[in-house]
Enzyme design. Sequence first.
Site, mmCIF file in Angstrom:
data_model
loop_
_atom_site.group_PDB
_atom_site.id
_atom_site.type_symbol
_atom_site.label_atom_id
_atom_site.label_comp_id
_atom_site.label_asym_id
_atom_site.label_seq_id
_atom_site.Cartn_x
_atom_site.Cartn_y
_atom_site.Cartn_z
ATOM 1 N N GLY A 152 -51.539 16.559 -30.355
ATOM 2 C CA GLY A 152 -52.863 16.526 -29.585
ATOM 3 C C GLY A 152 -52.932 17.252 -28.057
ATOM 4 O O GLY A 152 -54.059 17.500 -27.458
ATOM 5 N N ALA A 154 -57.888 20.714 -32.739
ATOM 6 C CA ALA A 154 -56.402 19.657 -33.514
ATOM 7 C C ALA A 154 -55.335 20.846 -33.328
ATOM 8 O O ALA A 154 -55.173 21.442 -33.776
ATOM 9 C CB ALA A 154 -56.889 18.960 -35.271
ATOM 10 N N CYS A 155 -54.038 20.020 -32.751
ATOM 11 C CA CYS A 155 -52.648 20.240 -33.055
ATOM 12 C C CYS A 155 -52.155 19.144 -33.926
ATOM 13 O O CYS A 155 -52.336 18.454 -34.121
ATOM 14 C CB CYS A 155 -52.761 20.585 -31.461
ATOM 15 S SG CYS A 155 -52.272 19.816 -30.341
ATOM 16 N N GLY A 156 -50.944 19.741 -33.555
ATOM 17 C CA GLY A 156 -49.802 18.138 -33.936
ATOM 18 C C GLY A 156 -49.389 17.109 -33.290
ATOM 19 O O GLY A 156 -50.135 16.169 -33.720
ATOM 20 N N PHE A 193 -52.112 15.880 -35.653
ATOM 21 C CA PHE A 193 -52.382 15.325 -37.145
ATOM 22 C C PHE A 193 -50.509 14.260 -37.406
ATOM 23 O O PHE A 193 -50.188 13.916 -38.398
ATOM 24 C CB PHE A 193 -51.651 16.568 -37.670
ATOM 25 C CG PHE A 193 -53.182 17.449 -37.976
ATOM 26 C CD1 PHE A 193 -54.247 17.443 -38.670
ATOM 27 C CD2 PHE A 193 -52.657 19.273 -37.207
ATOM 28 C CE1 PHE A 193 -55.235 18.281 -38.994
ATOM 29 C CE2 PHE A 193 -53.437 20.102 -37.648
ATOM 30 C CZ PHE A 193 -55.042 19.424 -38.451
#
Length: 217
Positions: free
Chosen positions: A150, A146-148, A175
């Site tokens: 995608g 996961a990251c901010g 996220f």
Amino acid sequence: MAIQLNHFRASTLKQEKQPQPPFFTSSKTRTFRVAAASSNALQLIQSGEVKPIPPKDAATAMNSEGFRLLDIRPEWEREKAHVKGSVHVPLFVKDMDNSPITLLKKWVHFGYIGLWTGQNFTMINPNFIREVEAAVPDKDAKLLVACGEGLRSMMATSKLYEGGYKNLGWLAGGFNRAADGDFPEVEGPEKLQYATLGGASYYFFQLLLLLQAVGKE
């Protein structure tokens, strides 16, 4: 989900075709590797080798399917908000090189991007796979990457797959697409979906929220 993958493919192709500002990357090789990793990740997702998991289904994937959340955001985003118990290994780290050319790149980056987003001038973490191996030695483990937004996590899934991790999930949309309650245990001063915001954009967003709240009264 197909629409969302098509959106990422169009975005990736658009980024590949557009001319890049000369100082935003350290070399053409780095730009090529980023584009190649994004393209490989799309292929892995579309082939089913990597499982796309939207934020609303992430808790079920972790609690019932055995996925561990791997947060690959840089430290300055994670410290604003992160999921309790998640593994953290940043894909990008702050570029500490202070040579004259790099300092010029940093200044241009600040003027075009850093002032608005609050993002530091970064480089790909050269020890990414080794740090993941230290945190999660079992390469059969299920990892939800996961990251901010995608995109960085797509790159990370490609690198992890090449590094021997085959049971991978991708947090589709990152996220930023999460709603309150998708991840019940969040630590940090900000909401998880807003942690990517920084710089002037953060204050502009806060002003919009204030105006929206005033308009409802």
